[in-house]
Design a protein around this motif. Sequence first.
Motif, PDB file in Angstrom:
ATOM      1  N   VAL A 133       0.837  -1.202   0.000  1.00 26.08           N
ATOM      2  CA  VAL A 133       0.000   0.000   0.000  1.00 26.08           C
ATOM      3  C   VAL A 133       0.874   1.255   0.000  1.00 26.08           C
ATOM      4  CG1 VAL A 133      -1.625   1.362   1.392  1.00 26.08           C
ATOM      5  CG2 VAL A 133      -2.030  -1.078   1.031  1.00 26.08           C
ATOM      6  N   THR A 134       1.880   1.286   0.865  1.00 33.28           N
ATOM      7  CA  THR A 134       2.706   2.498   0.956  1.00 33.28           C
ATOM      8  C   THR A 134       3.565   2.703  -0.285  1.00 33.28           C
ATOM      9  OG1 THR A 134       4.448   1.336   2.184  1.00 33.28           O
ATOM     10  CG2 THR A 134       2.764   2.505   3.476  1.00 33.28           C
ATOM     11  N   HIS A 136       2.517   2.418  -3.194  1.00 38.37           N
ATOM     12  CA  HIS A 136       1.652   3.079  -4.159  1.00 38.37           C
ATOM     13  C   HIS A 136       1.240   4.478  -3.702  1.00 38.37           C
ATOM     14  CE1 HIS A 136       1.436  -1.118  -5.401  1.00 38.37           C
ATOM     15  NE2 HIS A 136       1.224  -0.623  -6.611  1.00 38.37           N
ATOM     16  N   MET A 137       1.865   4.926  -2.649  1.00 37.06           N
ATOM     17  CA  MET A 137       1.609   6.269  -2.140  1.00 37.06           C
ATOM     18  C   MET A 137       2.839   7.138  -2.429  1.00 37.06           C
ATOM     19  SD  MET A 137      -0.089   5.115   1.492  1.00 37.06           S
ATOM     20  CE  MET A 137      -0.589   6.730   2.048  1.00 37.06           C
ATOM     21  N   ASP A 138       2.841   8.293  -1.858  1.00 37.74           N
ATOM     22  CA  ASP A 138       3.955   9.212  -1.994  1.00 37.74           C
ATOM     23  C   ASP A 138       5.213   8.625  -1.322  1.00 37.74           C
ATOM     24  OD1 ASP A 138       5.042  12.180  -0.523  1.00 37.74           O
ATOM     25  OD2 ASP A 138       4.973  11.894  -2.707  1.00 37.74           O
ATOM     26  N   SER A 140       7.075   9.818   0.807  1.00 39.31           N
ATOM     27  CA  SER A 140       7.130  10.097   2.245  1.00 39.31           C
ATOM     28  C   SER A 140       6.432   9.023   3.081  1.00 39.31           C
ATOM     29  CB  SER A 140       6.511  11.467   2.536  1.00 39.31           C
ATOM     30  OG  SER A 140       5.147  11.467   2.180  1.00 39.31           O
ATOM     31  N   ALA A 141       5.654   8.151   2.443  1.00 37.79           N
ATOM     32  CA  ALA A 141       4.964   7.070   3.163  1.00 37.79           C
ATOM     33  C   ALA A 141       5.823   5.814   3.283  1.00 37.79           C
ATOM     34  CB  ALA A 141       3.657   6.732   2.460  1.00 37.79           C
ATOM     35  N   TYR A 142       6.951   5.768   2.585  1.00 41.94           N
ATOM     36  CA  TYR A 142       7.813   4.587   2.633  1.00 41.94           C
ATOM     37  C   TYR A 142       8.280   4.340   4.065  1.00 41.94           C
ATOM     38  CZ  TYR A 142       8.240   4.610  -2.495  1.00 41.94           C
ATOM     39  OH  TYR A 142       7.989   4.561  -3.838  1.00 41.94           O
ATOM     40  N   TYR A 144       6.519   3.217   6.525  1.00 43.16           N
ATOM     41  CA  TYR A 144       5.398   3.133   7.458  1.00 43.16           C
ATOM     42  C   TYR A 144       4.761   1.747   7.462  1.00 43.16           C
ATOM     43  CZ  TYR A 144       5.495   8.041   8.676  1.00 43.16           C
ATOM     44  OH  TYR A 144       5.875   9.260   9.176  1.00 43.16           O
TER      45      TYR A 144
END
Length: 184
Positions: A133-134, A136-138, A140-142, A144
């Motif tokens: 999930v992270t 596929h986000m920005d 800055s979410a790596y 988490y």
Amino acid sequence: TIVPTLSIFLIRIETSFYHSYRKYYMQIQHKFSMSDILKSKRDMMNSLVLSVYRLLVYQGIITALCIAYSNNLIVWLKMDTNQLAVLRICILGAFAHAMLMVLFIIVLYFDWKGLAMQLGVLFLVTNGSFTWVTLHMDFSAYGYGYFFSSLLTLSYGCIRFFERFNNLEYITFMSQPLGNLKWD
């Protein structure tokens, strides 16, 4: 960041917790009174709590220092400064992961293989899912996904461990084979 903590824990568990653990099971084998067995159980829990408390302090200090000096670590590791936030959350994830590995060791001391497998599968599934999930986000979410997976699995594991530990004498006595009973 977790190597010193795991080293300290393994030394500590071999010197303190193991002796109280062994005393508890020795008293069961030698048919001590229930009050003696319950006292040994309390002693074992006290030893375990003290050992884990010390680990939380040691790992907390190491984690806090690594986060405080993460700017220097970025330079020393020749990483991009954009990766600073990822490094910090991964350091926190390593803190939770270290505590989870300690919990694994303790669970396996009691030979609770089913619980160990549950924790392993939960960590695998949540770490894979949360990380996917992270990703596929920005950027800055790596990190988490790893942090929340470690924290969730640790929380679940602690709850399940204490449920079982509270019923330790029941689990211990009921898991014994009935083959040695003589029926009159």
